[in-house]
Design a protein around this motif. Structure first.
Motif, mmCIF file in Angstrom:
data_model
loop_
_atom_site.group_PDB
_atom_site.id
_atom_site.type_symbol
_atom_site.label_atom_id
_atom_site.label_comp_id
_atom_site.label_asym_id
_atom_site.label_seq_id
_atom_site.Cartn_x
_atom_site.Cartn_y
_atom_site.Cartn_z
ATOM 1 N N SER A 217 0.830 -1.202 0.000
ATOM 2 C CA SER A 217 0.000 0.000 0.000
ATOM 3 C C SER A 217 0.865 1.254 0.000
ATOM 4 O O SER A 217 0.620 2.196 -0.765
ATOM 5 C CB SER A 217 -0.914 -0.004 1.229
ATOM 6 N N CYS A 218 1.896 1.269 0.831
ATOM 7 C CA CYS A 218 2.798 2.427 0.889
ATOM 8 C C CYS A 218 3.485 2.647 -0.457
ATOM 9 O O CYS A 218 3.647 3.788 -0.901
ATOM 10 C CB CYS A 218 3.850 2.219 1.975
ATOM 11 N N PHE A 219 3.907 1.540 -1.082
ATOM 12 C CA PHE A 219 4.594 1.682 -2.359
ATOM 13 C C PHE A 219 3.675 2.322 -3.392
ATOM 14 O O PHE A 219 4.084 3.212 -4.144
ATOM 15 C CB PHE A 219 5.091 0.326 -2.860
ATOM 16 N N GLN B 6 10.465 3.537 5.082
ATOM 17 C CA GLN B 6 9.429 2.509 5.081
ATOM 18 C C GLN B 6 9.985 1.139 4.682
ATOM 19 O O GLN B 6 9.835 0.170 5.420
ATOM 20 C CB GLN B 6 8.287 2.937 4.151
ATOM 21 N N PHE B 7 10.658 1.089 3.537
ATOM 22 C CA PHE B 7 11.154 -0.200 3.071
ATOM 23 C C PHE B 7 12.337 -0.688 3.912
ATOM 24 O O PHE B 7 12.323 -1.802 4.440
ATOM 25 C CB PHE B 7 11.542 -0.112 1.593
ATOM 26 N N CYS B 8 13.367 0.151 4.028
ATOM 27 C CA CYS B 8 14.593 -0.288 4.708
ATOM 28 C C CYS B 8 14.429 -0.350 6.227
ATOM 29 O O CYS B 8 14.703 -1.367 6.863
ATOM 30 C CB CYS B 8 15.759 0.629 4.353
ATOM 31 N N ASP B 9 13.989 0.754 6.826
ATOM 32 C CA ASP B 9 13.969 0.833 8.281
ATOM 33 C C ASP B 9 12.848 0.014 8.912
ATOM 34 O O ASP B 9 12.977 -0.415 10.063
ATOM 35 C CB ASP B 9 13.842 2.287 8.732
ATOM 36 N N TRP B 10 11.752 -0.194 8.188
ATOM 37 C CA TRP B 10 10.630 -0.896 8.813
ATOM 38 C C TRP B 10 10.308 -2.230 8.165
ATOM 39 O O TRP B 10 10.273 -3.258 8.832
ATOM 40 C CB TRP B 10 9.391 -0.002 8.856
ATOM 41 N N TYR B 11 10.087 -2.220 6.852
ATOM 42 C CA TYR B 11 9.611 -3.481 6.271
ATOM 43 C C TYR B 11 10.652 -4.594 6.380
ATOM 44 O O TYR B 11 10.320 -5.746 6.712
ATOM 45 C CB TYR B 11 9.186 -3.305 4.816
ATOM 46 N N LEU B 12 11.905 -4.283 6.117
ATOM 47 C CA LEU B 12 12.926 -5.317 6.238
ATOM 48 C C LEU B 12 12.966 -5.883 7.660
ATOM 49 O O LEU B 12 13.154 -7.099 7.859
ATOM 50 C CB LEU B 12 14.302 -4.777 5.852
ATOM 51 N N GLU B 13 12.771 -5.008 8.641
ATOM 52 C CA GLU B 13 12.754 -5.467 10.036
ATOM 53 C C GLU B 13 11.504 -6.291 10.325
ATOM 54 O O GLU B 13 11.553 -7.292 11.053
ATOM 55 C CB GLU B 13 12.818 -4.261 10.987
ATOM 56 N N PRO C 242 6.297 2.077 -13.012
ATOM 57 C CA PRO C 242 5.197 1.585 -12.160
ATOM 58 C C PRO C 242 3.945 2.465 -12.254
ATOM 59 O O PRO C 242 4.029 3.691 -12.327
ATOM 60 C CB PRO C 242 5.797 1.643 -10.752
ATOM 61 N N MET C 243 2.810 1.791 -12.252
ATOM 62 C CA MET C 243 1.512 2.456 -12.195
ATOM 63 C C MET C 243 0.947 2.271 -10.791
ATOM 64 O O MET C 243 1.338 1.369 -10.052
ATOM 65 C CB MET C 243 0.543 1.843 -13.214
ATOM 66 N N VAL C 244 0.000 3.123 -10.426
ATOM 67 C CA VAL C 244 -0.675 2.966 -9.143
ATOM 68 C C VAL C 244 -1.691 1.837 -9.264
ATOM 69 O O VAL C 244 -2.553 1.860 -10.150
ATOM 70 C CB VAL C 244 -1.388 4.261 -8.713
ATOM 71 N N ASN C 245 -1.579 0.838 -8.406
ATOM 72 C CA ASN C 245 -2.548 -0.253 -8.335
ATOM 73 C C ASN C 245 -3.526 0.069 -7.209
ATOM 74 O O ASN C 245 -3.223 -0.127 -6.027
ATOM 75 C CB ASN C 245 -1.824 -1.573 -8.069
ATOM 76 N N GLU C 246 -4.692 0.580 -7.587
ATOM 77 C CA GLU C 246 -5.665 1.029 -6.586
ATOM 78 C C GLU C 246 -6.079 -0.109 -5.663
ATOM 79 O O GLU C 246 -6.340 0.110 -4.468
ATOM 80 C CB GLU C 246 -6.903 1.597 -7.294
ATOM 81 N N SER C 247 -6.139 -1.330 -6.191
ATOM 82 C CA SER C 247 -6.596 -2.453 -5.364
ATOM 83 C C SER C 247 -5.588 -2.811 -4.279
ATOM 84 O O SER C 247 -5.926 -3.507 -3.313
ATOM 85 C CB SER C 247 -6.862 -3.681 -6.244
ATOM 86 N N ALA C 248 -4.335 -2.345 -4.441
ATOM 87 C CA ALA C 248 -3.315 -2.645 -3.432
ATOM 88 C C ALA C 248 -3.307 -1.630 -2.290
ATOM 89 O O ALA C 248 -2.609 -1.833 -1.292
ATOM 90 C CB ALA C 248 -1.936 -2.703 -4.081
ATOM 91 N N LEU C 249 -4.064 -0.546 -2.428
ATOM 92 C CA LEU C 249 -4.136 0.443 -1.348
ATOM 93 C C LEU C 249 -4.945 -0.162 -0.197
ATOM 94 O O LEU C 249 -6.104 -0.540 -0.369
ATOM 95 C CB LEU C 249 -4.778 1.733 -1.846
ATOM 96 N N ASP C 250 -4.331 -0.268 0.945
ATOM 97 C CA ASP C 250 -4.922 -1.003 2.066
ATOM 98 C C ASP C 250 -4.879 -0.122 3.311
ATOM 99 O O ASP C 250 -3.889 -0.110 4.058
ATOM 100 C CB ASP C 250 -4.127 -2.295 2.282
ATOM 101 N N CYS C 251 -5.951 0.617 3.532
ATOM 102 C CA CYS C 251 -5.998 1.550 4.665
ATOM 103 C C CYS C 251 -5.942 0.815 6.001
ATOM 104 O O CYS C 251 -5.345 1.310 6.966
ATOM 105 C CB CYS C 251 -7.263 2.406 4.595
ATOM 106 N N GLU C 252 -6.547 -0.361 6.051
ATOM 107 C CA GLU C 252 -6.546 -1.118 7.300
ATOM 108 C C GLU C 252 -5.126 -1.535 7.675
ATOM 109 O O GLU C 252 -4.703 -1.381 8.825
ATOM 110 C CB GLU C 252 -7.444 -2.346 7.170
ATOM 111 N N ALA C 253 -4.391 -2.060 6.716
ATOM 112 C CA ALA C 253 -3.009 -2.466 6.991
ATOM 113 C C ALA C 253 -2.167 -1.262 7.394
ATOM 114 O O ALA C 253 -1.316 -1.356 8.289
ATOM 115 C CB ALA C 253 -2.409 -3.145 5.770
ATOM 116 N N GLU C 254 -2.391 -0.118 6.744
ATOM 117 C CA GLU C 254 -1.635 1.086 7.087
ATOM 118 C C GLU C 254 -1.934 1.525 8.516
ATOM 119 O O GLU C 254 -1.019 1.900 9.262
ATOM 120 C CB GLU C 254 -1.958 2.206 6.100
ATOM 121 N N ARG C 255 -3.231 1.486 8.898
ATOM 122 C CA ARG C 255 -3.586 1.868 10.269
ATOM 123 C C ARG C 255 -2.919 0.938 11.280
ATOM 124 O O ARG C 255 -2.373 1.384 12.300
ATOM 125 C CB ARG C 255 -5.101 1.835 10.454
#
Length: 936
Positions: free
Chosen positions: A664-666, A696-703, A767-780
């Motif tokens: 979603s962040c990407f 986001q990717f390096c400091d958080w997702y990798l961890e 890259p194009m924006v994939n609207e279906s990958a936007l996930d507000c619940e996961a972000e919250r």
């Protein structure tokens, strides 16, 4: 599981950049597709001087252009970056003249015109490609096979075509007018080639006696003040303002020109400023641009006092003839004093014009030149911007454009040089002029006898004349080529504000006059003009060789030793004292010279600093920071690709909340990047990539993936593996337009992990924006977990608790939504925050002795039995209390401001009140914690 993969410990730009670029160029990846079924996109590069080398301004603008070009190429557009160089008339001629003077002790006159021009072509063949090679080092994805030169055959034909047509239409003519004249180079020059310098000079106060001896005004004299007393000898009149009551009775009277036998009138004209000096000014039409206009209004005699080399000519009294203008000034001032005409001399601050190439004072000079009558062309070009066919970014530069175009003067296009496009005009022995594309055409066109002797005009055209045809001449005009149809009008011009008039406006005028669409409508040369600021040094000063503060972009890429840097900055031509001063400053600033940073770090820095239209103060720390960013991307990629637990096999997939969150962040980052680039906000585009990659990717997702690889199910590990490599691969494509080398180098390794069989990242889809990958619940969920994890880590740091020591975490006042997140993600939270356990305190349950933090309204309590330091914790809570108090005070100040409350929307006011309530509630909770600790 994937097989073990090897990847170097660090990215080494010098080992890959030039090889990669050579591969790209050899494979023809920079060429347009020429696919008629997709949109075309074209940028015509502002042609650098063939004499030049890459400077920071070039690097800045070309980085932005290449970013756009690479983006549109990846979008699948038929993309052309049209490049070329300018013949740079004066600059190039000077380079070769200096060369033959030093090496052979000769001047161009020793060679003669044709042989000297041959020497210039030889020089161009030998060293004229320096800047093109440097542009390759910057990563510019230019179709080099289409590179043009303003003196090549095709562009030369275009220049002749335009000149002849404009002459036939009555828009080019020859006339005697004042020009900026360089007495050293012996040529007219443009305003852009004139530097106005502030200097200390003198104001000379001079008496002009009335012819009528009975006149008592001013003691029998008119009194003037001038900074150029040598021009008194060519005065045509004295002028006073018609509303100046002091002079109403002397208008029309005659005065003697000092030290001559001429008499001149006193005229009334709006030009003199009654508040400046005596309010009476001398008018010398042949030696001042303003005086020339006054002289025309009053039909005043025009007397040229000087030879082309600024010595006094035969119109001066005999005793001054042949003297240099400044030597003549000394003698004339002495004679004025001796003969009683000089009243006084006062120190005076003035601006003096200098030729930027020759370094000598420029002289307004009356001479025969060729001109373009530009007003008819300007009207059409002005309307194109008014109607929005051409947009300026930032928009305020439209006003600068309009101010010039609506007060435009005829353009002097001839230069007294040998190097350049020779004017296609021929003269017979009686001075008749014939204009055509060649001498043969002249004879046919004007029906001249074969034995009539003709001589071609010696002058060449102003360099801006040929570069004004740039967008269409480079595409093959006057031939109606497929390139012209496919790529014109071009899309965007990226340039500096200082040449909006000299180049941008002239391109618009010429293009709209000569290029029409299929309906006969004038075609614009480009749709957008993006105006950049200047690159200044770290102190905000303009870079110049004389200041020793010029930065070379190649030095930023490759690095340079202190010794070499000092030699480059001081040089042998500078005064020893100045060189020493600069050397000391440089030693302090660059204790060890400049380290190698690589092209990508330089490009990313330039893009990140590119705020719309603003000058940029260069910042070495930002450059170092973005080199670290490139290293961060490399290390993250290495972590992903060398992970022995990475599993990209077929099988069940179970995506975690972290997987969904990073996807979603990407996609939001892709949207932010595209939006920023569409508005030419390169700084925001760079920041979007930086923020996602680093934070986001390096400091958080990798961890967040580490607990999954350590304890996850095979389905979860496969999901994390797939997400890691697919996000990384798309991130490389997203960043490629800005940092092409490192992204290509990593992508060549990543592509095998995602099953891509292709040769280069630069030909992959953006890259194009994939609207279906936007996930507000996961972000919250992840954002709340991040806040909790950071709070626990801060408690560890503040209380000096080792990361390896397990903690218990208690929650109080947690809302329903957050409690649901906690229930779902307890295992992830415990793994990331190194917790032994966590639970929610029951209502009314007393908490043990604990260190507390607030996340929103939720209290986080870490029991501290056995290792709390009472004084340290009270000090920490005091800081928290002060922080919350300051926020409450700030918002109270806003809400008590009547102007803010009156103007702000109700929603904004309500939001501020809501925030104040939250801070007040938090403040109360922290005070309770303070009391509890204090009571121990």
């Amino acid at each position: 599981m994937t097989k073990k993969f090897q990847m170097a410990d660090r990215f080494n730009p010098s080992a890959v950049e030039q090889a990669l670029y050579q591969h790209w160029e050899e494979q023809g990846y920079f060429k347009p597709s020429e696919n008629p079924d997709v949109p075309s996109y074209c940028i015509a590069i502002p042609p650098p001087n063939v004499t030049g080398s890459l400077h920071m301004g070039h690097a800045f603008q070309q980085t932005l252009m290449d970013t756009l070009i690479r983006f549109h190429r990846m979008e699948g557009h038929n993309t052309l970056w049209q490049a070329g160089t300018d013949h740079a008339g004066i600059a190039t001629q000077m380079v070769v003249e200096r060369k033959i003077a030093v090496e052979e002790g000769k001047t161009r006159h020793d060679y003669g015109r044709e042989a000297f021009i041959d020497k210039i072509w030889d020089w161009k063949a030998y060293s004229g490609g320096t800047i093109s090679q440097q542009m390759r080092r910057l990563g510019n994805s230019i179709d080099w096979e289409r590179e043009r030169f303003t003196m090549d055959e095709g562009l030369s034909n275009a220049v002749k075509e335009v000149f002849v047509r404009l002459h036939e239409e009555g828009l080019i003519y020859r006339g005697k007018r004042l020009v900026n004249w360089d007495p050293k180079l012996l040529t007219a020059i443009s305003d852009l080639e004139v530097e106005n310098r502030d200097e200390k000079g003198f104001m000379y106060h001079v008496r002009y006696p009335f012819v009528d001896k009975s006149e008592t005004f001013g003691g029998g004299y008119m009194h003037i003040a001038t900074t150029r007393p040598e021009t008194i000898l060519a005065d045509g009149c004295l002028a006073v303002h018609p509303d100046d009551e002091r002079y109403k009775d002397v208008i029309g009277k005659m005065v003697h020109v000092p030290m001559t036998d001429r008499v001149i009138p006193v005229v009334a004209d709006p030009y003199p400023d009654p508040e400046f000096g005596t309010g009476c000014v001398k008018i010398t039409p042949a030696h001042d641009f303003n005086d020339y206009e006054v002289g025309k209004r009053h039909d005043i005699e025009i007397i040229n006092l000087m030879n082309p080399d600024a010595t006094l000519n035969d119109n001066a009294p005999e005793r001054y003839r042949g003297l240099d203008r400044f030597e003549a000034r000394k003698r004339i001032v002495a004679d004025l004093d001796a003969e009683g005409y000089l009243e006084k001399i006062e120190p005076h601050e003035l601006k003096r014009p200098y030729g930027d190439r020759s370094g000598v004072v420029i002289e307004p000079y009356l001479t025969d030149q060729w001109y373009v009558s530009v007003k008819p062309l300007a009207e059409v070009a002005t309307k194109a911007v008014e109607d929005g066919e051409i947009q300026f970014v930032p928009k305020q530069y439209e006003n600068l454009y309009f101010s010039w175009m609506r007060d435009i003067q005829d353009w002097c296009i001839s230069r007294q040089l040998w190097w350049g496009h020779r004017i296609p005009a021929w003269y017979d022995e009686t001075g008749n002029v014939y204009v055509a594309r060649s001498e043969e055409e002249v004879r046919t066109k004007y029906n001249l006898p074969a034995d009539l002797a003709l001589k071609q005009d010696e002058d060449v055209l102003d360099t801006w004349f040929s570069s004004g045809l740039w967008t269409f001449s480079t595409l093959g005009w006057p031939e109606q080529t497929k390139e012209l149809k496919m790529f014109h009008p071009t899309d965007v011009l990226i340039t500096g504000f200082d040449i909006i008039f000299f180049w941008v406006a002239r391109m618009i005028m010429f293009t709209m006059h000569f290029i029409k669409d299929e309906n006969g409508k004038p075609q614009v040369p480009f749709k957008t003009v993006y105006v950049t600021g200047l690159i200044r040094d770290e102190q905000g000063q303009k870079m110049s060789k004389s200041k020793g503060n010029v930065l070379d972009p190649i030095d930023m890429i490759d690095g340079i030793s202190l010794e070499d840097l000092l030699e480059k900055r001081t040089g042998n031509m500078m005064q020893p004292q100045l060189a020493e001063k600069i050397a000391k400053a440089t030693r302090k600033e660059f204790a060890e010279g400049i380290a190698a940073h690589g092209t990508d770090a330089l490009r990313f820095t330039l893009a990140a600093l590119a705020s719309n239209g603003r000058d940029i103060n260069w910042d070495m720390k930002r450059l170092e920071g973005y080199r670290n960013f490139c290293n961060k991307l490399w290390n993250a990629s290495r972590f992903v690709l060398t992970n022995e637990k990475l599993d990209l096999s077929e099988g069940e997939i179970e995506f975690s909340v972290a997987d969904r969150w990073i996807e979603s962040c990407f996609n939001r980052t892709v949207g932010d990047f595209r939006e920023a680039l569409s508005q030419y906000r390169f700084d925001l585009a760079a920041n979007a990539i930086y923020e996602f990659t680093w934070n986001q990717f390096c400091d958080w997702y990798l961890e967040l993936t580490k607990p999954i690889f350590a304890n996850g199910t095979p389905a979860q590990i496969r999901a994390a593996s797939q997400t890691l490599v697919r996000v990384l691969e798309r991130l490389l494509r997203l960043a490629h337009p800005l940092i092409p080398f490192i992204t290509e180098e990593i992508w060549q390794k990543v592509k095998n992990f995602v099953g891509i069989d292709a040769d280069s990242i630069m030909l992959q889809a953006f890259p194009m924006v994939n609207e279906s990958a936007l996930d507000c619940e996961a972000e919250r969920e992840i954002n709340w977990l991040k806040e909790v994890i950071v709070a626990v880590r801060n408690i560890r740091a503040e209380c000096n608790i080792a990361p390896s020591k397990g903690l218990d975490l208690l929650f109080r006042n947690i809302d329903v939504a957050e409690q649901k997140i906690l229930e779902k993600q307890t295992a992830l939270l415990c793994a990331m925050a190194k917790l032994d356990g966590s639970r929610v305190l029951a209502e009314g349950e007393n908490a043990p002795l604990a260190v507390a933090k607030l996340v929103g309204n939720t209290e986080l309590l870490v029991p501290m039995a056995g290792f709390i330091n009472k004084e340290t914790e009270l000090a920490r809570l005091s800081k928290e209390i002060a922080k919350y108090q300051n926020e409450v005070k700030r918002i109270e100040g806003k809400l008590s401001n009547e102007a803010f409350v009156a103007k702000a929307p109700e929603a904004v006011i309500a939001k501020e009140r809501e925030k104040m309530a939250e801070y007040q509630s938090g403040l109360e909770k922290i005070r309770e914690q303070y009391k509890a600790i204090e009571a121990l």
